[in-house]
Scaffold this active site. Structure first.
Site, PDB file in Angstrom:
ATOM      1  N   VAL A  70      45.128  25.466  -9.786  1.00 57.42           N
ATOM      2  CA  VAL A  70      45.339  24.022  -9.632  1.00 57.42           C
ATOM      3  C   VAL A  70      46.618  23.680 -10.381  1.00 57.42           C
ATOM      4  O   VAL A  70      46.650  23.753 -11.616  1.00 57.42           O
ATOM      5  CB  VAL A  70      44.155  23.214 -10.207  1.00 57.42           C
ATOM      6  CG1 VAL A  70      44.370  21.718  -9.987  1.00 57.42           C
ATOM      7  CG2 VAL A  70      42.825  23.658  -9.571  1.00 57.42           C
ATOM      8  N   GLU A  71      47.675  23.363  -9.624  1.00 55.40           N
ATOM      9  CA  GLU A  71      48.980  23.119 -10.242  1.00 55.40           C
ATOM     10  C   GLU A  71      49.200  21.634 -10.539  1.00 55.40           C
ATOM     11  O   GLU A  71      48.397  20.773 -10.151  1.00 55.40           O
ATOM     12  CB  GLU A  71      50.080  23.670  -9.324  1.00 55.40           C
ATOM     13  CG  GLU A  71      49.928  25.171  -9.141  1.00 55.40           C
ATOM     14  CD  GLU A  71      51.085  25.834  -8.424  1.00 55.40           C
ATOM     15  OE1 GLU A  71      51.891  25.122  -7.765  1.00 55.40           O
ATOM     16  OE2 GLU A  71      51.181  27.077  -8.523  1.00 55.40           O
ATOM     17  N   ASN A  72      50.290  21.386 -11.262  1.00 54.60           N
ATOM     18  CA  ASN A  72      50.621  20.018 -11.647  1.00 54.60           C
ATOM     19  C   ASN A  72      52.132  19.845 -11.600  1.00 54.60           C
ATOM     20  O   ASN A  72      52.869  20.807 -11.854  1.00 54.60           O
ATOM     21  CB  ASN A  72      50.086  19.747 -13.064  1.00 54.60           C
ATOM     22  CG  ASN A  72      50.131  18.286 -13.421  1.00 54.60           C
ATOM     23  OD1 ASN A  72      51.163  17.769 -13.853  1.00 54.60           O
ATOM     24  ND2 ASN A  72      49.022  17.608 -13.229  1.00 54.60           N
ATOM     25  N   ILE A  73      52.569  18.615 -11.318  1.00 51.07           N
ATOM     26  CA  ILE A  73      54.004  18.316 -11.304  1.00 51.07           C
ATOM     27  C   ILE A  73      54.633  18.648 -12.668  1.00 51.07           C
ATOM     28  O   ILE A  73      55.795  19.015 -12.742  1.00 51.07           O
ATOM     29  CB  ILE A  73      54.248  16.824 -10.915  1.00 51.07           C
ATOM     30  CG1 ILE A  73      55.747  16.504 -10.840  1.00 51.07           C
ATOM     31  CG2 ILE A  73      53.560  15.876 -11.863  1.00 51.07           C
ATOM     32  CD1 ILE A  73      56.402  16.988  -9.599  1.00 51.07           C
ATOM     33  N   GLU A  82      41.536  32.186 -12.252  1.00 50.71           N
ATOM     34  CA  GLU A  82      40.582  32.888 -13.119  1.00 50.71           C
ATOM     35  C   GLU A  82      40.000  31.943 -14.161  1.00 50.71           C
ATOM     36  O   GLU A  82      38.797  31.931 -14.421  1.00 50.71           O
ATOM     37  CB  GLU A  82      41.274  34.059 -13.837  1.00 50.71           C
ATOM     38  CG  GLU A  82      41.849  35.119 -12.913  1.00 50.71           C
ATOM     39  CD  GLU A  82      43.286  34.858 -12.497  1.00 50.71           C
ATOM     40  OE1 GLU A  82      43.644  33.676 -12.270  1.00 50.71           O
ATOM     41  OE2 GLU A  82      44.051  35.818 -12.379  1.00 50.71           O
ATOM     42  N   CYS A 114      47.265  36.688 -15.575  1.00 50.37           N
ATOM     43  CA  CYS A 114      48.266  36.430 -16.613  1.00 50.37           C
ATOM     44  C   CYS A 114      47.638  36.626 -17.998  1.00 50.37           C
ATOM     45  O   CYS A 114      46.416  36.744 -18.141  1.00 50.37           O
ATOM     46  CB  CYS A 114      48.839  35.025 -16.469  1.00 50.37           C
ATOM     47  SG  CYS A 114      47.750  33.732 -17.096  1.00 50.37           S
TER      48      CYS A 114
HETATM   49  O1  LIG Z   1      46.556  35.873 -11.663  1.00 45.33           O
HETATM   50  C1  LIG Z   1      47.094  34.783 -11.381  1.00 45.33           C
HETATM   51  C2  LIG Z   1      48.479  34.649 -11.314  1.00 45.33           C
HETATM   52  C3  LIG Z   1      48.995  33.416 -10.992  1.00 45.33           C
HETATM   53  N1  LIG Z   1      48.169  32.357 -10.759  1.00 45.33           N
HETATM   54  C4  LIG Z   1      48.722  31.054 -10.363  1.00 45.33           C
HETATM   55  C5  LIG Z   1      49.358  30.231 -11.453  1.00 45.33           C
HETATM   56  C6  LIG Z   1      50.316  29.381 -10.635  1.00 45.33           C
HETATM   57  O2  LIG Z   1      49.603  28.278 -10.062  1.00 45.33           O
HETATM   58  C7  LIG Z   1      50.728  30.285  -9.488  1.00 45.33           C
HETATM   59  C8  LIG Z   1      52.067  30.940  -9.666  1.00 45.33           C
HETATM   60  O3  LIG Z   1      52.149  31.606 -10.885  1.00 45.33           O
HETATM   61  O4  LIG Z   1      49.727  31.269  -9.387  1.00 45.33           O
HETATM   62  C9  LIG Z   1      46.813  32.482 -10.815  1.00 45.33           C
HETATM   63  O5  LIG Z   1      46.070  31.546 -10.552  1.00 45.33           O
HETATM   64  N2  LIG Z   1      46.317  33.703 -11.143  1.00 45.33           N
HETATM   65 ZN   LIG Z   2      46.241  33.105 -15.523  1.00 43.04          ZN
END
Ligand SMILES: O=c1ccn([C@H]2C[C@H](O)[C@@H](CO)O2)c(=O)[nH]1
Ligand SMILES: [Zn+2]
Length: 160
Positions: A70-73, A82, A114
């Site tokens: 779930v991303e954000n601006i 995860e 990550c």
């Molecule tokens: O194992 C991972 C690697 C990256 N991301 C997401 C973070 C970000 O929203 C996007 C790009 O890094 O992917 C995950 O959810 N899990």
């Molecule tokens: Zn992560």
């Protein structure tokens, strides 16, 4: 001056401390777990990176709990798939996990979690399984402990 002797603890010793949770998944369970991570990946909110990730946790009582990124601006606030899954599980009262499947697509490479997610998973034990999967359902099996060796975690070796 303290007289205690230098004492080396074998690398990887922590893996032996939590063997009780180590259980092999059946093929059906693993297939379902990877499928659940694929489905949750469809709900990924990733308009900035356009990198969709799905995760599915299998709890000690065989409940499946999913997550997506779930991303954000304000980019740094983005949450990985995860951690979404682990945090959702904790909200539902789960703290013991058998496995997590993580699905992403990066050519023919498996995508590993990550550092932040490795640390969050390690909070709940080092001896549970991690399946890094691709949309074509090929997968690589590892463990939380292998992904974060010699970690700062509650499961780490206690010197007697
Ligand atoms: O194992 C991972 C690697 C990256 N991301 C997401 C973070 C970000 O929203 C996007 C790009 O890094 O992917 C995950 O959810 N899990
Ligand atoms: Zn992560």
């Amino acid at each position: 001056m303290a007289s205690s002797k230098l004492q080396q603890v074998a690398a990887g010793a922590h893996d032996a401390t939590t063997a009780e949770m180590h259980k092999q998944l059946s093929d059906e369970q693993l297939g379902d777990l990877i499928e659940a991570s694929l489905e949750s990946r469809e709900n990924s909110y990733s308009p900035y990176s356009k990198f969709k990730v799905g995760a599915a946790l299998l709890t000690h009582d065989d409940t499946v709990i999913t997550g997506c990124n779930v991303e954000n601006i304000s980019y740094g606030l983005s949450n990985c798939a995860e951690r979404t899954a682990v945090f959702r599980a904790v909200v539902q009262g789960y703290r013991k996990f058998k496995a997590i499947a993580i699905t992403a697509e990066m050519g023919n490479k498996f995508v590993g979690p990550c550092g932040a997610c490795r640390q969050v998973m390690a909070e709940f034990g080092l001896d549970w399984e991690v399946y890094l999967a691709m949309p074509n359902k090929s997968y690589m099996k590892t463990t939380v402990g292998k992904l974060l060796p010699d970690s700062f975690s509650p499961d780490w070796v206690t010197l007697g």
